[in-house]
Design a protein around this motif. Structure first.
Motif, PDB file in Angstrom:
ATOM      1  N   ILE A  75       0.868  -1.181   0.000  1.00  0.00           N
ATOM      2  CA  ILE A  75       0.000   0.000   0.000  1.00  0.00           C
ATOM      3  C   ILE A  75       0.904   1.230   0.000  1.00  0.00           C
ATOM      4  N   GLU A  76       0.540   2.235  -0.781  1.00  0.00           N
ATOM      5  CA  GLU A  76       1.394   3.413  -0.959  1.00  0.00           C
ATOM      6  C   GLU A  76       1.893   4.003   0.362  1.00  0.00           C
ATOM      7  N   ASP A  77       1.003   4.240   1.301  1.00  0.00           N
ATOM      8  CA  ASP A  77       1.401   4.803   2.596  1.00  0.00           C
ATOM      9  C   ASP A  77       1.524   3.744   3.678  1.00  0.00           C
ATOM     10  N   GLY A  78       1.334   2.476   3.325  1.00  0.00           N
ATOM     11  CA  GLY A  78       1.408   1.397   4.294  1.00  0.00           C
ATOM     12  C   GLY A  78       0.144   1.304   5.138  1.00  0.00           C
ATOM     13  N   VAL A  79      -0.027   0.166   5.790  1.00  0.00           N
ATOM     14  CA  VAL A  79      -1.218  -0.048   6.623  1.00  0.00           C
ATOM     15  C   VAL A  79      -0.926   0.090   8.115  1.00  0.00           C
ATOM     16  N   THR A  80       0.318   0.225   8.491  1.00  0.00           N
ATOM     17  CA  THR A  80       0.659   0.226   9.920  1.00  0.00           C
ATOM     18  C   THR A  80      -0.006   1.366  10.684  1.00  0.00           C
ATOM     19  N   ASP A  81       0.007   2.569  10.140  1.00  0.00           N
ATOM     20  CA  ASP A  81      -0.612   3.703  10.831  1.00  0.00           C
ATOM     21  C   ASP A  81      -2.109   3.493  11.021  1.00  0.00           C
ATOM     22  N   GLU A  82      -2.751   2.858  10.039  1.00  0.00           N
ATOM     23  CA  GLU A  82      -4.187   2.587  10.151  1.00  0.00           C
ATOM     24  C   GLU A  82      -4.460   1.564  11.249  1.00  0.00           C
ATOM     25  N   LEU A  83      -3.608   0.547  11.341  1.00  0.00           N
ATOM     26  CA  LEU A  83      -3.774  -0.461  12.390  1.00  0.00           C
ATOM     27  C   LEU A  83      -3.594   0.167  13.772  1.00  0.00           C
ATOM     28  N   VAL A  84      -2.611   1.035  13.907  1.00  0.00           N
ATOM     29  CA  VAL A  84      -2.370   1.718  15.181  1.00  0.00           C
ATOM     30  C   VAL A  84      -3.544   2.641  15.513  1.00  0.00           C
ATOM     31  N   ALA A  85      -4.026   3.383  14.526  1.00  0.00           N
ATOM     32  CA  ALA A  85      -5.141   4.306  14.752  1.00  0.00           C
ATOM     33  C   ALA A  85      -6.403   3.579  15.204  1.00  0.00           C
ATOM     34  N   ARG A  86      -6.525   2.323  14.837  1.00  0.00           N
ATOM     35  CA  ARG A  86      -7.712   1.547  15.212  1.00  0.00           C
ATOM     36  C   ARG A  86      -7.513   0.739  16.495  1.00  0.00           C
ATOM     37  N   GLY A  87      -6.324   0.859  17.112  1.00  0.00           N
ATOM     38  CA  GLY A  87      -6.178   0.280  18.443  1.00  0.00           C
ATOM     39  C   GLY A  87      -5.138  -0.804  18.639  1.00  0.00           C
ATOM     40  N   ILE A  88      -4.391  -1.156  17.605  1.00  0.00           N
ATOM     41  CA  ILE A  88      -3.320  -2.140  17.804  1.00  0.00           C
ATOM     42  C   ILE A  88      -2.059  -1.370  18.168  1.00  0.00           C
ATOM     43  N   SER A  89      -1.484  -1.679  19.313  1.00  0.00           N
ATOM     44  CA  SER A  89      -0.317  -0.911  19.765  1.00  0.00           C
ATOM     45  C   SER A  89       0.907  -1.227  18.899  1.00  0.00           C
ATOM     46  N   LYS A  90       1.756  -0.220  18.754  1.00  0.00           N
ATOM     47  CA  LYS A  90       2.932  -0.345  17.891  1.00  0.00           C
ATOM     48  C   LYS A  90       3.839  -1.499  18.308  1.00  0.00           C
ATOM     49  N   ASP A  91       3.921  -1.772  19.612  1.00  0.00           N
ATOM     50  CA  ASP A  91       4.811  -2.844  20.065  1.00  0.00           C
ATOM     51  C   ASP A  91       4.255  -4.232  19.747  1.00  0.00           C
ATOM     52  N   LYS A  92       2.982  -4.305  19.290  1.00  0.00           N
ATOM     53  CA  LYS A  92       2.377  -5.581  18.895  1.00  0.00           C
ATOM     54  C   LYS A  92       2.365  -5.768  17.382  1.00  0.00           C
ATOM     55  N   ILE A  93       2.928  -4.805  16.658  1.00  0.00           N
ATOM     56  CA  ILE A  93       3.032  -4.899  15.200  1.00  0.00           C
ATOM     57  C   ILE A  93       4.498  -5.139  14.851  1.00  0.00           C
ATOM     58  N   VAL A  94       4.751  -6.220  14.127  1.00  0.00           N
ATOM     59  CA  VAL A  94       6.113  -6.562  13.698  1.00  0.00           C
ATOM     60  C   VAL A  94       6.192  -6.372  12.193  1.00  0.00           C
ATOM     61  N   LEU A  95       7.164  -5.603  11.751  1.00  0.00           N
ATOM     62  CA  LEU A  95       7.384  -5.410  10.319  1.00  0.00           C
ATOM     63  C   LEU A  95       8.248  -6.558   9.811  1.00  0.00           C
ATOM     64  N   GLY A  96       7.574  -7.667   9.493  1.00  0.00           N
ATOM     65  CA  GLY A  96       8.265  -8.891   9.104  1.00  0.00           C
ATOM     66  C   GLY A  96       9.013  -8.789   7.795  1.00  0.00           C
ATOM     67  N   PHE A  97       8.747  -7.756   7.011  1.00  0.00           N
ATOM     68  CA  PHE A  97       9.475  -7.557   5.756  1.00  0.00           C
ATOM     69  C   PHE A  97      10.816  -6.864   5.984  1.00  0.00           C
ATOM     70  N   GLN A  98      11.061  -6.419   7.208  1.00  0.00           N
ATOM     71  CA  GLN A  98      12.347  -5.828   7.581  1.00  0.00           C
ATOM     72  C   GLN A  98      13.254  -6.913   8.152  1.00  0.00           C
ATOM     73  N   PRO A  99      14.544  -6.850   7.878  1.00  0.00           N
ATOM     74  CA  PRO A  99      15.462  -7.823   8.478  1.00  0.00           C
ATOM     75  C   PRO A  99      15.411  -7.759  10.006  1.00  0.00           C
ATOM     76  N   PRO A 100      15.568  -8.888  10.686  1.00  0.00           N
ATOM     77  CA  PRO A 100      15.482  -8.907  12.149  1.00  0.00           C
ATOM     78  C   PRO A 100      16.383  -7.889  12.840  1.00  0.00           C
ATOM     79  N   GLU A 101      17.574  -7.668  12.316  1.00  0.00           N
ATOM     80  CA  GLU A 101      18.501  -6.740  12.970  1.00  0.00           C
ATOM     81  C   GLU A 101      18.093  -5.271  12.802  1.00  0.00           C
ATOM     82  N   VAL A 102      17.158  -4.987  11.901  1.00  0.00           N
ATOM     83  CA  VAL A 102      16.701  -3.618  11.660  1.00  0.00           C
ATOM     84  C   VAL A 102      15.440  -3.297  12.452  1.00  0.00           C
ATOM     85  N   ARG A 103      14.678  -4.301  12.825  1.00  0.00           N
ATOM     86  CA  ARG A 103      13.361  -4.103  13.446  1.00  0.00           C
ATOM     87  C   ARG A 103      13.402  -3.270  14.716  1.00  0.00           C
TER      88      ARG A 103
END
Length: 111
Positions: A75-103
């Motif tokens: 998605i152009e702007d990504g979905v993470t901000d939308e998930l956070v805005a709807r109540g999923i806390s940032k620490d419960k969202i893992v960006l699995g497309f990022q390498p583990p050492e970057v997360r």
């Protein structure tokens, strides 16, 4: 509603919103595919743009344990901000497309 059902509803609502946005060119459909019993959510595009075949995964999200893993986000702007805005806390969202050492530097969960 328990946490898992809440995550499922939020993810489903966000992805369905994006699935309903029509493409401005070509004959392309966007389809939401959900496997609730396995906690997979896919947003797929499928169709034609003139003579070019369009088919692929736009977004893939999986709930693993008590975390929401975003495995692909096209998605152009990504979905993470939308998930956070709807109540999923940032620490419960893992960006699995990022390498583990970057997360650890993303501002989101690490695993």
């Amino acid at each position: 509603m328990d946490k898992l059902d809440n995550y499922r509803k939020i993810i489903n609502d966000v992805l369905q919103y994006h699935a309903n946005i029509p493409y401005s060119q070509g004959e392309i459909d966007c389809v939401l595919i959900v496997s609730e019993n396995r906690n997979h959510f896919l947003l797929m595009n499928n169709g034609w743009n003139d003579l070019q075949r369009i088919h692929g995964c736009l977004v893939h999200i999986e709930i693993i344990g008590d975390s929401v893993w975003i495995l692909r986000d096209g998605i152009e702007d990504g979905v993470t901000d939308e998930l956070v805005a709807r109540g999923i806390s940032k620490d419960k969202i893992v960006l699995g497309f990022q390498p583990p050492e970057v997360r650890q530097y993303t501002g989101y969960g690490v695993a």
